[in-house]
Enzyme design. Structure first.
Site, PDB file in Angstrom:
ATOM      1  N   ARG A 113       0.842  -1.192   0.000  1.00 24.18           N
ATOM      2  CA  ARG A 113       0.000   0.000   0.000  1.00 24.18           C
ATOM      3  C   ARG A 113       0.874   1.238   0.000  1.00 24.18           C
ATOM      4  O   ARG A 113       1.967   1.269   0.575  1.00 24.18           O
ATOM      5  CB  ARG A 113      -0.875  -0.026   1.260  1.00 24.18           C
ATOM      6  CG  ARG A 113      -1.868   1.123   1.413  1.00 24.18           C
ATOM      7  CD  ARG A 113      -2.926   1.089   0.350  1.00 24.18           C
ATOM      8  NE  ARG A 113      -4.092   1.906   0.705  1.00 24.18           N
ATOM      9  CZ  ARG A 113      -4.891   2.473  -0.184  1.00 24.18           C
ATOM     10  NH1 ARG A 113      -4.666   2.332  -1.480  1.00 24.18           N
ATOM     11  NH2 ARG A 113      -5.947   3.170   0.204  1.00 24.18           N
ATOM     12  N   THR A 386      -9.764   0.454  -9.696  1.00 26.56           N
ATOM     13  CA  THR A 386      -8.824  -0.476  -9.106  1.00 26.56           C
ATOM     14  C   THR A 386      -8.912  -1.700  -9.988  1.00 26.56           C
ATOM     15  O   THR A 386      -9.765  -1.778 -10.860  1.00 26.56           O
ATOM     16  CB  THR A 386      -9.273  -0.750  -7.650  1.00 26.56           C
ATOM     17  OG1 THR A 386      -9.209   0.478  -6.923  1.00 26.56           O
ATOM     18  CG2 THR A 386      -8.446  -1.788  -6.952  1.00 26.56           C
ATOM     19  N   THR A 404      -4.165  -0.830  -7.317  1.00 29.86           N
ATOM     20  CA  THR A 404      -4.934   0.395  -7.541  1.00 29.86           C
ATOM     21  C   THR A 404      -4.052   1.623  -7.700  1.00 29.86           C
ATOM     22  O   THR A 404      -2.901   1.650  -7.245  1.00 29.86           O
ATOM     23  CB  THR A 404      -5.906   0.623  -6.367  1.00 29.86           C
ATOM     24  OG1 THR A 404      -6.787   1.705  -6.669  1.00 29.86           O
ATOM     25  CG2 THR A 404      -5.170   0.921  -5.082  1.00 29.86           C
ATOM     26  N   ASP A 428      -7.716   8.643   0.443  1.00 26.81           N
ATOM     27  CA  ASP A 428      -8.196   7.536   1.271  1.00 26.81           C
ATOM     28  C   ASP A 428      -7.896   7.737   2.751  1.00 26.81           C
ATOM     29  O   ASP A 428      -8.353   6.957   3.583  1.00 26.81           O
ATOM     30  CB  ASP A 428      -7.597   6.210   0.798  1.00 26.81           C
ATOM     31  CG  ASP A 428      -8.408   5.590  -0.328  1.00 26.81           C
ATOM     32  OD1 ASP A 428      -9.466   6.149  -0.664  1.00 26.81           O
ATOM     33  OD2 ASP A 428      -7.996   4.551  -0.863  1.00 26.81           O
ATOM     34  N   SER A 457      -7.597   1.037   3.216  1.00 27.07           N
ATOM     35  CA  SER A 457      -8.043   0.608   1.893  1.00 27.07           C
ATOM     36  C   SER A 457      -9.210  -0.344   2.022  1.00 27.07           C
ATOM     37  O   SER A 457      -9.342  -1.060   3.032  1.00 27.07           O
ATOM     38  CB  SER A 457      -6.895  -0.108   1.159  1.00 27.07           C
ATOM     39  OG  SER A 457      -7.363  -0.737  -0.013  1.00 27.07           O
ATOM     40  N   SER A 458     -10.052  -0.386   0.988  1.00 27.37           N
ATOM     41  CA  SER A 458     -11.138  -1.369   0.932  1.00 27.37           C
ATOM     42  C   SER A 458     -10.727  -2.642   0.199  1.00 27.37           C
ATOM     43  O   SER A 458     -11.520  -3.587   0.111  1.00 27.37           O
ATOM     44  CB  SER A 458     -12.359  -0.760   0.219  1.00 27.37           C
ATOM     45  OG  SER A 458     -12.889   0.316   0.953  1.00 27.37           O
TER      46      SER A 458
END
Length: 575
Positions: A113, A386, A404, A428, A457-458
């Site tokens: 990430r 994404t 993403t 985010d 993050s999702s």
């Protein structure tokens, strides 16, 4: 970047190529007991890849044919997507990966990430009246976190790959140099973001010709990105985070008002973390831990639903209990979760079946619970753009990676001379506590920006293992990623095929706003009417993710791969 109208047309289809099955290798760790007695295949003997673009799927299969494993193929798929699907992912973004190594049953998670630069200042993202400045958080270098994808792919190659990194990156380098035909989705993304791309010369030079998007049938070449991937192939992390590329990135970012430093780039590390594992009605779900919020939410929802037999409920009540579980999980998602290196989270509580029992008891049997009526969680002080791909190789290694750049074409800012399109992941963070981001998600101080911190993050890449069936699953879709993957897991548990799961109609609730997003055709009129009478506000939604699923029936040793039929550019392929 040059375009040519003479690139040959390429047809797209779902291609299934059978392969012979081989004997099991004898490994039984983390495999159901029945498998150890020869009833279940432990090694498929052939491979399957499902991704959002046929170039990427074919790149992964090319690397497998060279003797690579699923982890090498994942590097090929991700790097190729950076070239052919920049609207969704790329070397200027990041990814989260749930992976399974067959030889010893090792389940692991790679966190690549993006991270905030050390000089991050929340004031940069505020208007004069204190409201969020969405242009600052979504466009240009201020919106960009330090990219994680290059470091994540290098880590994956070093620790788990079978081939040299240069072999795994070769397809992406070749496609970037020789060119490819942009699909309609990419051309439309460029057209939609043309005004933003024109704000930065390198962005306009990369994506536009005479101020216009590429024409249908044109050839797109990206020599700058090819060169950057070559540097990574030769030097690993140092090919991106130090040296030539790093110097160019910092010069470009500073010239456009960003706050990155060479120290930010040099300090970035991809991290291996322990995945979240939850059991649901005999299935073992391996999913993403923080800084993903998705795995925690999925586990919490499944724990709540484990107290019901959904197969014995009529459709309105089945949906009712699923929505209420979603509502409660997203409430906790908003208040508790953040980067585990910065925030102490009550994961033992959130993942506890006893906590789920209490939440289940708060669900009324025939009535929606307004989100405003739920007690606030007490947090400790601190894309729809994404992409996802799924892989199972011949040895049974498994890869679920969601990658993403956040919003369409990320920040729309390209760093001159690098081919790197930067992400806009700073949005985010909870830049303004309890103010929604571009996907409508709320956040607390747990997800406030801080130098070196990774934004929540999702992304929810997941692997599902049952007594005789396995699935690798994930999807893009912003905040709907979590519920789409959840519904995919439930569909797999119910016995649906890869194609059925990818095509499954979807619905979504995220606590706030208090409404149920519904894809057309999800509910019949009687179910919609019943849910409305229970107190649900059903809202039509047209935009959903691009799910990519691979399943393995270990009794018949059959692999299936499926890409979401909502978009024609994906390819699920069995080799």
């Amino acid at each position: 970047m040059k375009f040519s109208p003479h690139w040959p047309a390429l047809s797209l289809s779902l291609l299934l190529v059978g392969g012979a099955a081989f004997a099991a290798d004898g490994s039984t760790k983390n495999v159901p007991a029945s498998a150890a007695h020869g009833q279940i295949q432990l090694r498929p003997g052939h491979a399957a890849i499902a991704s959002a673009n046929f170039h990427a799927t074919n790149a992964g299969l090319e690397v497998l044919a060279k003797g690579g494993n699923a982890f090498d193929a994942a590097i090929a798929v991700a790097s190729t997507l950076s070239v052919v699907e920049p609207e969704s992912s790329g070397m200027g973004g990041g990814f989260m990966a749930v992976l399974h190594r067959a030889k010893d049953g090792h389940d692991f998670f790679i966190d690549a990430r993006e991270a905030a630069p050390a000089a991050v200042d929340s004031k940069d993202y505020l208007n004069a009246d204190g409201t969020p400045n969405r242009d600052a958080s979504l466009k240009g270098p201020l919106s960009s976190g330090i990219p994680g994808e290059p470091a994540g792919l290098v880590l994956l190659s070093k620790r788990y790959g079978r081939l040299p990194l240069s072999a795994s990156l070769a397809p992406a380098i070749r496609i970037a140099r020789d060119g490819f035909q942009p699909d309609a989705r990419l051309r439309e993304a460029i057209a939609d973001e043309r005004k933003n791309l024109q704000r930065w010369p390198a962005s306009a030079a990369k994506y536009l010709t005479d101020g216009k998007p590429p024409a249908d049938g044109a050839t797109w070449r990206d020599p700058d990105q090819a060169h950057t991937w070559e540097l990574i192939a030769t030097h690993g992390d140092d090919g991106f985070y130090r040296g030539e590329t790093a110097d160019k990135l910092i010069a470009a970012v500073h010239a456009a008002g960003g706050r990155w430093t060479l120290a930010d780039l040099a300090a970035y590390k991809a991290k291996e973390r322990t995945p979240i594992i939850v059991n649901y009605h005999g299935f073992r779900i391996i999913t993403a831990p923080p800084p993903s919020s998705g795995g925690v939410a999925i586990a919490e929802i499944l724990n709540i639903l484990s107290g019901f037999d959904l197969t014995k409920l009529d459709e309105p009540h089945r949906v009712h209990f699923i929505i209420e579980a979603m509502r409660r999980a997203f409430r906790d998602h908003n208040d508790y979760l953040g980067d585990p290196d910065f925030v102490k989270m009550p994961l033992d509580m959130l993942l506890s079946p006893f906590y789920a029992d209490g939440l289940r008891q708060s669900i009324l049997p025939d009535k929606a619970t307004p989100s405003s009526m739920l007690p606030a969680a007490e947090a400790a002080e601190p894309g729809m753009h994404t992409t996802h791909f799924s892989i199972i190789d011949a040895d049974g290694n498994m890869v679920a990676i969601t990658s993403t750049v956040n919003y369409v074409l990320g920040s729309t800012f390209v760093a001159s001379g690098t081919g790197v399109l930067l992400n806009d992941e700073m949005d985010d963070f909870a830049l303004v506590p309890n103010e929604p981001n571009v996907y409508g998600l709320l956040g607390s101080v747990a997800n406030a920006p801080k130098g070196g911190k990774r934004m929540l993050s999702s992304m929810s890449p997941s692997i599902v293992i049952g007594a005789d069936r396995t699935a690798v699953i994930g999807s893009p879709g912003g905040s709907t990623i979590i519920t789409q993957v959840l519904e995919g897991i439930l569909a797999f548990v119910d016995g649906e095929s890869a194609q059925q799961i990818a095509a499954h109609k979807r619905f979504h609730h995220q606590y706030m706003p208090d409404e149920v997003d519904v894809e057309e055709g999800t509910f019949d009129p009687a179910t919609s009417d019943a849910l409305t009478k229970m107190g649900y506000n059903l809202k039509p939604r047209e935009s959903w993710g691009f799910m990519n699923v691979v399943t393995w029936n270990r009794k018949t040793n059959k692999l299936d791969a499926a890409s979401d039929p909502r978009r024609p550019s994906g390819l699920g392929k069995v080799q």
